[in-house]
Design a protein around this motif. Structure first.
Motif, PDB file in Angstrom:
ATOM      1  N   LYS A   1      11.014   7.935   8.813  1.00 47.17           N
ATOM      2  CA  LYS A   1       9.702   7.303   8.925  1.00 47.17           C
ATOM      3  C   LYS A   1       9.254   6.781   7.573  1.00 47.17           C
ATOM      4  CE  LYS A   1       8.388  10.233  12.759  1.00 47.17           C
ATOM      5  NZ  LYS A   1       8.567   9.122  13.710  1.00 47.17           N
ATOM      6  N   ARG A   2       8.110   6.090   7.612  1.00 49.98           N
ATOM      7  CA  ARG A   2       7.555   5.535   6.378  1.00 49.98           C
ATOM      8  C   ARG A   2       6.715   6.608   5.676  1.00 49.98           C
ATOM      9  NH1 ARG A   2       5.007  -0.433   6.879  1.00 49.98           N
ATOM     10  NH2 ARG A   2       6.727  -0.526   8.350  1.00 49.98           N
ATOM     11  N   THR A   3       7.240   7.813   5.634  1.00 46.40           N
ATOM     12  CA  THR A   3       6.536   8.907   4.980  1.00 46.40           C
ATOM     13  C   THR A   3       7.461   9.472   3.902  1.00 46.40           C
ATOM     14  OG1 THR A   3       7.418  10.487   6.591  1.00 46.40           O
ATOM     15  CG2 THR A   3       5.249   9.563   7.043  1.00 46.40           C
ATOM     16  N   ILE A   4       6.861  10.029   2.856  1.00 47.41           N
ATOM     17  CA  ILE A   4       7.665  10.621   1.783  1.00 47.41           C
ATOM     18  C   ILE A   4       8.337  11.892   2.300  1.00 47.41           C
ATOM     19  CG2 ILE A   4       7.613  11.523  -0.571  1.00 47.41           C
ATOM     20  CD1 ILE A   4       6.686   8.635  -0.405  1.00 47.41           C
ATOM     21  N   LYS A   5       7.580  12.672   3.033  1.00 50.82           N
ATOM     22  CA  LYS A   5       8.105  13.934   3.552  1.00 50.82           C
ATOM     23  C   LYS A   5       8.274  13.837   5.062  1.00 50.82           C
ATOM     24  CE  LYS A   5       5.872  17.063   0.222  1.00 50.82           C
ATOM     25  NZ  LYS A   5       4.683  17.928   0.067  1.00 50.82           N
ATOM     26  N   ASP A   6       9.362  14.390   5.570  1.00 50.71           N
ATOM     27  CA  ASP A   6       9.585  14.417   7.017  1.00 50.71           C
ATOM     28  C   ASP A   6      10.690  15.422   7.286  1.00 50.71           C
ATOM     29  OD1 ASP A   6       9.912  13.976   9.709  1.00 50.71           O
ATOM     30  OD2 ASP A   6      10.875  12.010   9.490  1.00 50.71           O
ATOM     31  N   VAL A   7      10.345  16.534   7.884  1.00 48.17           N
ATOM     32  CA  VAL A   7      11.388  17.524   8.164  1.00 48.17           C
ATOM     33  C   VAL A   7      11.506  17.808   9.655  1.00 48.17           C
ATOM     34  CG1 VAL A   7      11.385  18.649   5.924  1.00 48.17           C
ATOM     35  CG2 VAL A   7       9.786  19.420   7.667  1.00 48.17           C
ATOM     36  N   ALA A   8      11.179  16.802  10.476  1.00 47.59           N
ATOM     37  CA  ALA A   8      11.316  16.980  11.917  1.00 47.59           C
ATOM     38  C   ALA A   8      12.644  16.375  12.367  1.00 47.59           C
ATOM     39  CB  ALA A   8      10.151  16.309  12.632  1.00 47.59           C
TER      40      ALA A   8
ATOM     41  N   ASN B   1       1.133  14.146   2.819  1.00 46.40           N
ATOM     42  CA  ASN B   1       1.357  15.381   3.572  1.00 46.40           C
ATOM     43  C   ASN B   1       0.110  16.268   3.484  1.00 46.40           C
ATOM     44  OD1 ASN B   1       3.491  18.276   2.922  1.00 46.40           O
ATOM     45  ND2 ASN B   1       2.582  17.649   4.844  1.00 46.40           N
TER      46      ASN B   1
ATOM     47  N   ALA C   1       7.552  13.285  19.292  1.00 44.08           N
ATOM     48  CA  ALA C   1       7.993  12.582  18.085  1.00 44.08           C
ATOM     49  C   ALA C   1       9.273  11.785  18.287  1.00 44.08           C
ATOM     50  CB  ALA C   1       8.197  13.582  16.949  1.00 44.08           C
ATOM     51  N   PHE C   2      10.085  12.184  19.266  1.00 45.35           N
ATOM     52  CA  PHE C   2      11.403  11.563  19.410  1.00 45.35           C
ATOM     53  C   PHE C   2      11.635  11.048  20.820  1.00 45.35           C
ATOM     54  CE2 PHE C   2      11.749  14.631  15.947  1.00 45.35           C
ATOM     55  CZ  PHE C   2      12.183  13.785  14.936  1.00 45.35           C
TER      56      PHE C   2
ATOM     57  N   SER D   1       2.302  14.647   8.250  1.00 41.35           N
ATOM     58  CA  SER D   1       2.568  13.715   7.162  1.00 41.35           C
ATOM     59  C   SER D   1       2.489  12.305   7.728  1.00 41.35           C
ATOM     60  CB  SER D   1       3.962  14.007   6.593  1.00 41.35           C
ATOM     61  OG  SER D   1       4.177  13.293   5.405  1.00 41.35           O
ATOM     62  N   VAL D   2       1.764  11.436   7.042  1.00 38.21           N
ATOM     63  CA  VAL D   2       1.650  10.039   7.490  1.00 38.21           C
ATOM     64  C   VAL D   2       1.943   9.121   6.293  1.00 38.21           C
ATOM     65  CG1 VAL D   2      -0.058  10.476   9.318  1.00 38.21           C
ATOM     66  CG2 VAL D   2      -0.846   9.986   6.990  1.00 38.21           C
ATOM     67  N   PRO D   3       2.253   7.823   6.562  1.00 40.80           N
ATOM     68  CA  PRO D   3       2.321   6.880   5.435  1.00 40.80           C
ATOM     69  C   PRO D   3       0.986   6.942   4.697  1.00 40.80           C
ATOM     70  CG  PRO D   3       3.104   5.860   7.464  1.00 40.80           C
ATOM     71  CD  PRO D   3       2.508   7.170   7.852  1.00 40.80           C
ATOM     72  N   ARG D   4       1.016   6.935   3.367  1.00 42.40           N
ATOM     73  CA  ARG D   4      -0.193   7.229   2.600  1.00 42.40           C
ATOM     74  C   ARG D   4      -1.377   6.337   2.939  1.00 42.40           C
ATOM     75  NH1 ARG D   4       3.490   8.253  -2.588  1.00 42.40           N
ATOM     76  NH2 ARG D   4       3.906   6.065  -2.198  1.00 42.40           N
ATOM     77  N   SER D   5      -1.117   5.069   3.276  1.00 39.57           N
ATOM     78  CA  SER D   5      -2.238   4.169   3.561  1.00 39.57           C
ATOM     79  C   SER D   5      -2.939   4.545   4.865  1.00 39.57           C
ATOM     80  CB  SER D   5      -1.753   2.723   3.636  1.00 39.57           C
ATOM     81  OG  SER D   5      -0.998   2.528   4.816  1.00 39.57           O
TER      82      SER D   5
ATOM     83  N   GLY E   1       2.729   6.444  12.767  1.00 48.60           N
ATOM     84  CA  GLY E   1       3.978   6.402  12.007  1.00 48.60           C
ATOM     85  C   GLY E   1       4.228   7.674  11.217  1.00 48.60           C
ATOM     86  N   GLY E   2       3.551   8.748  11.605  1.00 50.11           N
ATOM     87  CA  GLY E   2       3.697  10.004  10.885  1.00 50.11           C
ATOM     88  C   GLY E   2       4.660  10.950  11.580  1.00 50.11           C
ATOM     89  N   THR E   3       4.722  12.177  11.052  1.00 45.42           N
ATOM     90  CA  THR E   3       5.693  13.148  11.541  1.00 45.42           C
ATOM     91  C   THR E   3       5.040  14.500  11.825  1.00 45.42           C
ATOM     92  OG1 THR E   3       7.623  14.463  10.858  1.00 45.42           O
ATOM     93  CG2 THR E   3       6.304  13.504   9.108  1.00 45.42           C
ATOM     94  N   LEU E   4       5.658  15.261  12.709  1.00 48.09           N
ATOM     95  CA  LEU E   4       5.179  16.587  13.095  1.00 48.09           C
ATOM     96  C   LEU E   4       5.112  17.531  11.916  1.00 48.09           C
ATOM     97  CD1 LEU E   4       7.306  17.370  16.292  1.00 48.09           C
ATOM     98  CD2 LEU E   4       5.032  16.333  16.176  1.00 48.09           C
ATOM     99  N   SER E   5       6.020  17.327  10.966  1.00 50.40           N
ATOM    100  CA  SER E   5       6.085  18.282   9.866  1.00 50.40           C
ATOM    101  C   SER E   5       6.522  17.614   8.581  1.00 50.40           C
ATOM    102  CB  SER E   5       7.055  19.421  10.201  1.00 50.40           C
ATOM    103  OG  SER E   5       7.131  20.296   9.094  1.00 50.40           O
ATOM    104  N   GLY E   6       5.706  17.784   7.556  1.00 52.39           N
ATOM    105  CA  GLY E   6       6.058  17.252   6.245  1.00 52.39           C
ATOM    106  C   GLY E   6       6.978  18.178   5.483  1.00 52.39           C
TER     107      GLY E   6
ATOM    108  N   GLU F   1       0.825  -1.215   0.000  1.00 62.02           N
ATOM    109  CA  GLU F   1       0.000   0.000   0.000  1.00 62.02           C
ATOM    110  C   GLU F   1       0.854   1.256   0.000  1.00 62.02           C
ATOM    111  OE1 GLU F   1      -2.676  -0.509   3.287  1.00 62.02           O
ATOM    112  OE2 GLU F   1      -4.158  -1.457   1.970  1.00 62.02           O
ATOM    113  N   ASN F   2       1.919   1.237   0.801  1.00 62.11           N
ATOM    114  CA  ASN F   2       2.794   2.409   0.834  1.00 62.11           C
ATOM    115  C   ASN F   2       4.042   2.238  -0.024  1.00 62.11           C
ATOM    116  OD1 ASN F   2       1.407   4.181   2.798  1.00 62.11           O
ATOM    117  ND2 ASN F   2       1.628   2.370   4.091  1.00 62.11           N
TER     118      ASN F   2
END
Lengths: 457, 457
Positions: free
Chosen positions: A181-188, B378, B428-429, B344-348, B408-413, A103-104
C-alpha cells in the motif's frame, strides 16, 4: 508450440493491432544486452492489466510460455523468451507515469516507464528517485523492479527494492493481486511485493508499481581519491564508511582501467595510480558537505591515498566523473570480447576479493579490469578475452564465483540470474535452498508458464 | 494431541532438561500482551538450529503444531499456541549476540536477543540499530522480525524489514535455509528473507538474524509543536515532510490524550491544545539540526501551530518526551478496557482518518484517544470501553478498519495480524490475494504445523 487457434483466441483479447507473429517482430524481440537470441512465437502488446490477466489465464490453461519485456536492456537474459512462446512487450501501451503524489512522496507508474523519465518528472516537483542503474536512460522501471536494479547511488540510498512500496501484478492463473500500500508501515499479510521484486518475471507479471520518493537534497559535490594500489583503495572504502562517511556514491577504478583511460582517452590521471575512488556527497546544508568531505579525506589519507580532489562546480565535477563514465568503453583495449560479471561481497572482503580475481587472471593469462560500486561492495568484473578463449573464460568466471561465494558474497549484485548465471546457482545455494525456490515457483506458477528457464527453473 | 511417544522422541532430541509438560510451564507460556490464553501441550527450549530442525522434522511427520516464542510481548497473539501443540521458547538458549562486525556494520544475533540489548551493544562501538518498538526493553529481535516491528524512529529510519540483511531459518520439513548475505546488494534467487520478515512464524522458524547497522549520528535535539486542533497537526505532518523535513520521529497526541495527561499526571501542556507533535531531529553537524528545526518550525506555523518548543539539553528533552511516553497509561481515565489497534494510512489521509475515527466514537459514545507515529502514518487507536461494551467495541473497530482500508490504509502498521486481526483479513484483501497467501503458506508448510490459526490460516 503455438497453434492457429491460440493466435485466434489471443487476438480476440488484445485486437489484431497488438499481436504479431511475423519474422520482423520475432527477431526484434529476440535479443537483450547479453546478445544471446531466442525467438518468440508471438509478440503481444497488452493494453492494460486486464489484457495481461486474460492472456495469462489463456496461456496457463494451454501451457504457453510468457516472457515479460521492458526495454530488453538486461545483462542476464531476463527478458529473453528462452522457451519460445509469447513475449509480452510492455513498451507500447503500458508506459505512463500515472501519478506523482507530492503529499505522500509517492509515484505510481506502469512497468514500461523509463527510469530516467521518472527521475526527471519527480525532480521537477522537488522530489528524488535515487535508483540509477547505468541503463537509466533506456531501462524500464518494470525491468528495474524485476531485477532489483542497483546503481551508483546505492551506497547511500539503497537499491530498487528499497523504493518499492506496492505492486499490482497478475499471477499465472490470471488472478490480479494488489501487494502493499501507499503507507510506510504495513504488516498485514505476507510481503508479496518483497518476493516479487527481483523475481525476474518468474512469479507474476507486474502491471503497476508504486514507488517511494524522497526530498531532493539541496547540495552536492564530487570527490576523487587516488591510491597507490588496489588494496589501499579497497581498505579506504570500508574504513571511511565505518567512520561515518555516507557518500551518495563511491565508485572504484582499478589500475587496468586507469591505464586504459589514459591510453585510449587521454584522461588526466596519474600514470602510476593503482586505484581510484570517485563519488558525490550530498546534504541539506553546506556544513554536511564539509563534514562528509573531511571524513573521506581523513580516512583516505589514513589508508594511503596520495591525492584527494574535490570538484569546484559542475564543470570540474563532470571532469572527475568522466573517468568513471568511460571506464566500460576504455577497457576494450584489452580484448575483443568482454565477459562481464557483477559480483558483490561484504565490503571488508573487497581487498581479498580483488586479489583473488587478479590471481585468477594471471593464471589464465587474461586481463581482468575491475570497476564499479565499491561503496556497496558490488564490483563489475570484466574478463577480457579473444573470442577463441571463450571456454577458458567461462572457467575463470566459475572460479571467481566460487571464491566470491566462499567470502560470503553473491553471484550477482544487480544484474540478476536470468539464463546467464543459472548454471552457477548450485555454487551459491544448497540443495535445501534450491528446493525452497522451486516450491515457491510452483506455488505461484504451477504450470511453469512464466518466463521459464530463468534462475534455473 | 501429543502422545507419550512424541514426548519420548522429542526428549531424545533436546534432553529432559529442555522439555516440559507440567501445568506451571503450560500456564507460563499460554499468554502474551493480548491477555488471551491458549495452553500448549509442551514447552520446548531448543538449544540450537539443529534442535529446531530435528523438532520440526518430527512434528511435520506427526502433525504436531509448533509456535515459536520470543518474549511473548506481541499485541496480536503471534506467539500464542492457538491450536495447542508445542511452544518453542527461544529465550533460554538462543539469546546471544553472535557478532558485531564493525567493518561491515552488521550484527548477527540469535532470535531471543532483546532489542534494547542489541541497541546498547552496537552503540558502545559507535553504531546504531534504529528500530525501537515501544517494547524495546523486553521484546526480542526474532519477534521484531516476525512481526516487522516499527517504532518511533521509523519516520526517518524505517522499520525492522529495512535492517534485515539475512536470515537463517528452518522450514516445516526441517530444511535449514540461509536467506540473504552480508552484502548490500544481492539479486541471486528469490528474496526469502523478505517474505519471512513479517510472516509471524507461519512459514519457517528463525534461527539466526543478520542486521544492518548504521553510524550513530552525532547530534540530536527534541522539538514539540502545539496545534489548536487535530486537523492542523495532521496537515503539518505530511506538509512538513514534503518540504524536506526528515525528523527521526514525529509522534502525535490528540486532544483526549492531552486532557488525560494534564488531568492524571499534571503534565505542563496548554489545556486548549487540540493536537501535539513531538519528536527528535538528528544529524552529523549542528547546522543540519538547525535546518531540520527551521523547516519544521516554518511548516508547523504555516499549518496553524500556536507554539513550537525546542529542548535545550537532555533534561528538557526528557520533559518534552514525558507526555508521549505516558500517553498510553494516562488514557485509562476514559475506560477500564482498551481496545488497542494500530492502523496506518498514507500520511496525507491522516486528517480524514482521525475525523472518521472520532465520528465513529461519537456514534457509539466511546472515547477514542489516538496517539502514535504520525510521521509514518501509523496511529494507535484506543477504543476505551467498559468491559460490558465489548461487542459494540468490536463493531466500532470493524467500522474503523473498513474506513481505513477505503483510504488506502492497512489493518496493522506494526502489530501484525496474529489471532486478533485474523477475522478482518477479508476486509483488507481480495479473494485472489487471500488465495495467494494460502498458496504460499502451503508451499512452505504443507501440513500447516507452523503457528496455525494465525493470519487466518
Amino acid at each position: 508450440m503455438i497453434r492457429k487457434r491460440d493466435i485466434k483466441a489471443l487476438t480476440k483479447i488484445v485486437g489484431v493491432e497488438n499481436i504479431y507473429s511475423d519474422k520482423a517482430h520475432r527477431l526484434a524481440y529476440s535479443y537483450d544486452a547479453t546478445r544471446t537470441r531466442y525467438e518468440p512465437d508471438l509478440v503481444i502488446f497488452p493494453r492494460d492489466e486486464s489484457d495481461i490477466s486474460a492472456i495469462l489465464s489463456y496461456c496457463n490453461q494451454n501451457g504457453i510460455s510468457v516472457t515479460p519485456r521492458g526495454a530488453g536492456s538486461g545483462f542476464t537474459g531476463g527478458s529473453l523468451p528462452a522457451e519460445g512462446g509469447i513475449v509480452l512487450a510492455m513498451e507500447k501501451h503500458m508506459n505512463r507515469i500515472l501519478e506523482i503524489d507530492t503529499e505522500n512522496m509517492v509515484a505510481v507508474v506502469q512497468p514500461a516507464v523509463i527510469n530516467m523519465e521518472l527521475q526527471r518528472a519527480v525532480e521537477e516537483v522537488g522530489l528524488f528517485y535515487p535508483p540509477d542503474p547505468a541503463s537509466e536512460e533506456y531501462s524500464t522501471i518494470g525491468g528495474n523492479v524485476s531485477e532489483n536494479a542497483g546503481g551508483m547511488r546505492a551506497a547511500k540510498y539503497g537499491i530498487t527494492k528499497d523504493y518499492v512500496m506496492a505492486l499490482r501484478a497478475v499471477r499465472a492463473n490470471g488472478d490480479i493481486i494488489q501487494a502493499g500500500k501507499r503507507t510506510i508501515k504495513d504488516v498485514a499479510g505476507y510481503n508479496i511485493a518483497g518476493i516479487l521484486t527481483a523475481s525476474e518475471g518468474t512469479l507474476a507479471i507486474l502491471s503497476e508499481i508504486t514507488l517511494k520518493l524522497i526530498p531532493k537534497p539541496k547540495y552536492k559535490r564530487s570527490y576523487m581519491g587516488i591510491f597507490p594500489n588496489v588494496e589501499s583503495a579497497m581498505s579506504a572504502v570500508f574504513k571511511s564508511l565505518a567512520k561515518g562517511a555516507n557518500p551518495v556514491a563511491m565508485e572504484f577504478l582499478d589500475a587496468l582501467v586507469i591505464e586504459a583511460l589514459i591510453e585510449k582517452l587521454g584522461v588526466n590521471l596519474p600514470k602510476d595510480a593503482g586505484g581510484i575512488l570517485i563519488g558525490d556527497v550530498d546534504g541539506n546544508v553546506p556544513e554536511e558537505i564539509e563534514f562528509q568531505l573531511e571524513t573521506l579525506r581523513g580516512s583516505f589519507f589514513e589508508n594511503g591515498a596520495v591525492e584527494f580532489r574535490v570538484a569546484e562546480g559542475d564543470e570540474e565535477s563532470k571532469e572527475l566523473w568522466f573517468a568513471r563514465r568511460n571506464a566500460s568503453q576504455s577497457i576494450t583495449i584489452y580484448g575483443n570480447k568482454k565477459l562481464n560479471e557483477d559480483i558483490s561481497v561484504p565490503r571488508s572482503r573487497l581487498p581479498e576479493a580483488l586479489k583473488m580475481i587478479y590471481e585468477i587472471g594471471d593464471r589464465y593469462n587474461f586481463k581482468i579490469p575491475c570497476f564499479g560500486h565499491a561503496g556497496d561492495g558490488n564490483i563489475h568484473v570484466n574478463v577480457m578475452i579473444d573470442i577463441s578463449q571463450i571456454e577458458s573464460g567461462h572457467r575463470a568466471i566459475e572460479e571467481i564465483f566460487k571464491g566470491v561465494v566462499e567470502m560470503g558474497g553473491t553471484l550477482s549484485g544487480e544484474h540478476g540470474i536470468g539464463t546467464s548465471k543459472a548454471p552457477f546457482m548450485d555454487i551459491a545455494f544448497s540443495e535445501e535452498e534450491l528446493r525452497l525456490f522451486r516450491d515457491i515457483k510452483r506455488a505461484f506458477d504451477p504450470n511453469n508458464i512464466l518466463n521459464p528457464s530463468k534462475m534455473g527453473f
